[in-house]
Design a protein around this motif. Structure first.
Motif, PDB file in Angstrom:
ATOM      1  N   LYS A  97       0.719  -1.345  -0.096  1.00 21.11           N
ATOM      2  CA  LYS A  97      -0.016  -0.004  -0.093  1.00 21.11           C
ATOM      3  C   LYS A  97       0.949   1.272   0.153  1.00 21.11           C
ATOM      4  CE  LYS A  97      -4.120  -1.767   1.995  1.00 21.11           C
ATOM      5  NZ  LYS A  97      -5.153  -1.730   0.900  1.00 21.11           N
ATOM      6  N   LEU A  98       2.068   1.459   0.871  1.00 20.40           N
ATOM      7  CA  LEU A  98       2.916   2.736   0.855  1.00 20.40           C
ATOM      8  C   LEU A  98       3.452   2.551  -0.480  1.00 20.40           C
ATOM      9  CD1 LEU A  98       4.585   2.124   4.131  1.00 20.40           C
ATOM     10  CD2 LEU A  98       2.731   3.510   3.718  1.00 20.40           C
ATOM     11  N   LYS A  99       3.861   1.472  -1.254  1.00 24.46           N
ATOM     12  CA  LYS A  99       4.559   1.487  -2.588  1.00 24.46           C
ATOM     13  C   LYS A  99       3.541   1.917  -3.849  1.00 24.46           C
ATOM     14  CE  LYS A  99       7.810  -2.080  -1.608  1.00 24.46           C
ATOM     15  NZ  LYS A  99       8.148  -3.450  -1.737  1.00 24.46           N
ATOM     16  N   SER A 100       2.093   1.792  -3.366  1.00 23.79           N
ATOM     17  CA  SER A 100       1.076   2.113  -4.546  1.00 23.79           C
ATOM     18  C   SER A 100       1.047   3.539  -4.930  1.00 23.79           C
ATOM     19  CB  SER A 100      -0.267   1.514  -3.868  1.00 23.79           C
ATOM     20  OG  SER A 100      -0.744   2.660  -2.902  1.00 23.79           O
ATOM     21  N   GLY A 101       1.488   4.220  -3.747  1.00 23.75           N
ATOM     22  CA  GLY A 101       1.583   5.861  -4.241  1.00 23.75           C
ATOM     23  C   GLY A 101       0.094   6.471  -4.029  1.00 23.75           C
ATOM     24  N   ASP A 102      -1.057   5.577  -3.792  1.00 21.58           N
ATOM     25  CA  ASP A 102      -2.256   6.178  -3.451  1.00 21.58           C
ATOM     26  C   ASP A 102      -2.445   6.535  -2.218  1.00 21.58           C
ATOM     27  OD1 ASP A 102      -5.010   6.138  -2.785  1.00 21.58           O
ATOM     28  OD2 ASP A 102      -5.523   4.749  -4.717  1.00 21.58           O
ATOM     29  N   LEU A 103      -2.785   7.957  -1.930  1.00 25.84           N
ATOM     30  CA  LEU A 103      -2.729   8.564  -0.727  1.00 25.84           C
ATOM     31  C   LEU A 103      -3.857   7.766   0.138  1.00 25.84           C
ATOM     32  CD1 LEU A 103      -1.874  10.863   1.258  1.00 25.84           C
ATOM     33  CD2 LEU A 103      -3.620  12.293   0.116  1.00 25.84           C
ATOM     34  N   ALA A 104      -4.984   7.370  -0.411  1.00 24.47           N
ATOM     35  CA  ALA A 104      -6.136   6.785   0.391  1.00 24.47           C
ATOM     36  C   ALA A 104      -5.488   5.354   1.151  1.00 24.47           C
ATOM     37  CB  ALA A 104      -7.214   6.405  -0.494  1.00 24.47           C
ATOM     38  N   ASP A 105      -4.577   4.850   0.183  1.00 24.37           N
ATOM     39  CA  ASP A 105      -3.936   3.632   0.766  1.00 24.37           C
ATOM     40  C   ASP A 105      -2.861   3.663   2.029  1.00 24.37           C
ATOM     41  OD1 ASP A 105      -5.521   1.738  -0.898  1.00 24.37           O
ATOM     42  OD2 ASP A 105      -3.845   1.537  -2.464  1.00 24.37           O
ATOM     43  N   VAL A 106      -2.210   4.986   1.596  1.00 30.89           N
ATOM     44  CA  VAL A 106      -1.204   5.232   2.768  1.00 30.89           C
ATOM     45  C   VAL A 106      -2.037   5.792   3.954  1.00 30.89           C
ATOM     46  CG1 VAL A 106       0.968   6.475   3.045  1.00 30.89           C
ATOM     47  CG2 VAL A 106       0.424   5.702   0.865  1.00 30.89           C
ATOM     48  N   ALA A 107      -2.812   6.479   3.817  1.00 33.86           N
ATOM     49  CA  ALA A 107      -3.684   6.836   5.007  1.00 33.86           C
ATOM     50  C   ALA A 107      -4.229   5.668   5.869  1.00 33.86           C
ATOM     51  CB  ALA A 107      -4.778   7.932   4.694  1.00 33.86           C
ATOM     52  N   TYR A 108      -4.654   4.833   5.098  1.00 31.31           N
ATOM     53  CA  TYR A 108      -5.232   3.498   5.477  1.00 31.31           C
ATOM     54  C   TYR A 108      -4.334   2.702   6.539  1.00 31.31           C
ATOM     55  CZ  TYR A 108      -6.621  -1.144   5.805  1.00 31.31           C
ATOM     56  OH  TYR A 108      -7.036  -2.671   6.214  1.00 31.31           O
ATOM     57  N   VAL A 109      -2.930   2.468   5.974  1.00 28.93           N
ATOM     58  CA  VAL A 109      -1.922   1.959   6.475  1.00 28.93           C
ATOM     59  C   VAL A 109      -1.563   2.866   7.925  1.00 28.93           C
ATOM     60  CG1 VAL A 109       0.609   1.431   6.674  1.00 28.93           C
ATOM     61  CG2 VAL A 109      -0.838   1.091   4.790  1.00 28.93           C
ATOM     62  N   LEU A 110      -1.662   4.271   7.947  1.00 32.36           N
ATOM     63  CA  LEU A 110      -1.101   5.097   9.095  1.00 32.36           C
ATOM     64  C   LEU A 110      -2.468   4.647   9.830  1.00 32.36           C
ATOM     65  CD1 LEU A 110       0.365   7.290  10.236  1.00 32.36           C
ATOM     66  CD2 LEU A 110      -1.247   8.863   9.085  1.00 32.36           C
ATOM     67  N   LYS A 111      -3.521   4.683   9.774  1.00 32.03           N
ATOM     68  CA  LYS A 111      -4.844   4.498  10.744  1.00 32.03           C
ATOM     69  C   LYS A 111      -4.772   3.351  11.290  1.00 32.03           C
ATOM     70  CE  LYS A 111      -9.041   4.674   9.336  1.00 32.03           C
ATOM     71  NZ  LYS A 111     -10.398   5.190   8.621  1.00 32.03           N
ATOM     72  N   GLU A 112      -4.516   2.412  10.533  1.00 36.21           N
ATOM     73  CA  GLU A 112      -4.477   0.962  10.884  1.00 36.21           C
ATOM     74  C   GLU A 112      -3.504   0.758  11.918  1.00 36.21           C
ATOM     75  OE1 GLU A 112      -6.111  -2.654   9.905  1.00 36.21           O
ATOM     76  OE2 GLU A 112      -7.699  -1.175   9.666  1.00 36.21           O
ATOM     77  N   LEU A 113      -2.265   1.220  11.564  1.00 41.95           N
ATOM     78  CA  LEU A 113      -1.068   0.930  12.485  1.00 41.95           C
ATOM     79  C   LEU A 113      -1.194   1.746  13.962  1.00 41.95           C
ATOM     80  CD1 LEU A 113       1.920   0.882  10.303  1.00 41.95           C
ATOM     81  CD2 LEU A 113       1.195  -0.994  11.418  1.00 41.95           C
ATOM     82  N   PHE A 114      -1.794   2.987  13.850  1.00 42.17           N
ATOM     83  CA  PHE A 114      -2.268   3.782  14.863  1.00 42.17           C
ATOM     84  C   PHE A 114      -3.341   2.770  15.908  1.00 42.17           C
ATOM     85  CE2 PHE A 114      -0.932   7.955  13.850  1.00 42.17           C
ATOM     86  CZ  PHE A 114      -0.040   8.418  15.000  1.00 42.17           C
ATOM     87  N   LEU A 115      -4.307   2.378  15.098  1.00 43.94           N
ATOM     88  CA  LEU A 115      -5.407   1.680  15.977  1.00 43.94           C
ATOM     89  C   LEU A 115      -4.964   0.224  16.514  1.00 43.94           C
ATOM     90  CD1 LEU A 115      -8.240   2.698  13.802  1.00 43.94           C
ATOM     91  CD2 LEU A 115      -7.676   3.769  16.127  1.00 43.94           C
ATOM     92  N   ILE A 116      -3.990  -0.536  15.906  1.00 44.09           N
ATOM     93  CA  ILE A 116      -3.259  -1.580  16.197  1.00 44.09           C
ATOM     94  C   ILE A 116      -2.473  -1.301  17.522  1.00 44.09           C
ATOM     95  CG2 ILE A 116      -1.654  -3.464  15.677  1.00 44.09           C
ATOM     96  CD1 ILE A 116      -2.983  -3.467  12.969  1.00 44.09           C
ATOM     97  N   GLY A 117      -1.854  -0.387  17.356  1.00 47.26           N
ATOM     98  CA  GLY A 117      -1.004  -0.122  18.647  1.00 47.26           C
ATOM     99  C   GLY A 117      -1.914   0.259  19.872  1.00 47.26           C
ATOM    100  N   LYS A 118      -2.956   0.543  19.595  1.00 43.50           N
ATOM    101  CA  LYS A 118      -3.830   0.794  21.104  1.00 43.50           C
ATOM    102  C   LYS A 118      -3.965  -0.556  21.690  1.00 43.50           C
ATOM    103  CE  LYS A 118      -8.197   2.896  22.764  1.00 43.50           C
ATOM    104  NZ  LYS A 118      -9.317   3.363  22.315  1.00 43.50           N
ATOM    105  N   ASP A 119      -3.926  -2.041  20.996  1.00 44.12           N
ATOM    106  CA  ASP A 119      -4.177  -3.142  21.497  1.00 44.12           C
ATOM    107  C   ASP A 119      -2.861  -3.874  21.638  1.00 44.12           C
ATOM    108  OD1 ASP A 119      -7.051  -2.836  21.393  1.00 44.12           O
ATOM    109  OD2 ASP A 119      -7.044  -3.372  19.283  1.00 44.12           O
ATOM    110  N   LYS A 120      -1.865  -3.548  21.089  1.00 39.22           N
ATOM    111  CA  LYS A 120      -0.568  -4.151  21.137  1.00 39.22           C
ATOM    112  C   LYS A 120       0.512  -3.170  20.838  1.00 39.22           C
ATOM    113  CE  LYS A 120       0.768  -6.450  17.018  1.00 39.22           C
ATOM    114  NZ  LYS A 120       2.320  -6.211  17.159  1.00 39.22           N
TER     115      LYS A 120
END
Length: 171
Positions: A97-120
């Motif tokens: 997703k980061l390599k895709s260059g699609d801003l929505a995909d990169v933002a998805y990764v950012l959000k997911e990692l932030f939220l996963i960090g809440k649980d672990k």
């Protein structure tokens, strides 16, 4: 075709400026190249004009799209929490997703990692992906919305203040 001085996005590198278009002969074949300077690290890239779209070179997103992406970061619907998914699989998915260059995909990764960090606690690799995604998203949004990159980062961190607080509590 991109113009000289136009702001463009190169996947996984971020926002750059087209400095010039140059013709060069490589292996006996003459080709035109965009000379793009990445603004975050001053790296210069040569992107074949004929292949620019295929490598993902694109214009910075318009302000309305940037605003939608920014607002989407705050939308937590659909996130069910950390599922225990295999880290290697997630890492490959996020890297793509980061390599895709699609801003929505990169933002998805950012959000997911932030939220996963809440649980672990995020692994070293996850933290690196989070930092890379933050840099890519905040830089493009800064140019798209005409704002300072640090202010964008501060706003994003504020969106995830509860997650950051939970992570600090676990440390």
């Amino acid at each position: 075709m991109f113009k000289v001085d136009e702001l463009v996005v190169y996947p996984s590198q971020g926002v750059g400026r087209v400095e010039r278009v140059e013709s060069q002969e490589i292996g006996g074949v003459k080709a035109d190249f965009y000379i793009v300077r990445i603004l975050s690290n001053n790296v210069t890239l040569m992107v074949p004009v004929a292949n620019a779209v295929n490598v993902g070179l694109r214009s910075v997103c318009p302000a309305d799209v940037g605003q939608q992406i920014f607002e989407s970061l705050n939308d937590r619907t659909g996130f069910t929490g950390y599922t225990g998914q295999n880290w290697n699989r997630r890492y490959r998915e996020y890297s793509e997703k980061l390599k895709s260059g699609d801003l929505a995909d990169v933002a998805y990764v950012l959000k997911e990692l932030f939220l996963i960090g809440k649980d672990k606690e995020l692994s070293f690799g996850e933290r690196r992906l989070l930092e890379q995604a933050m840099g890519l998203v905040s830089m493009e949004l800064a140019y798209s919305l005409g704002r300072d990159q640090e202010a964008i980062k501060d706003d994003i961190n504020e969106m995830f203040a509860d997650v950051i607080a939970a992570q600090e509590k676990n440390d």
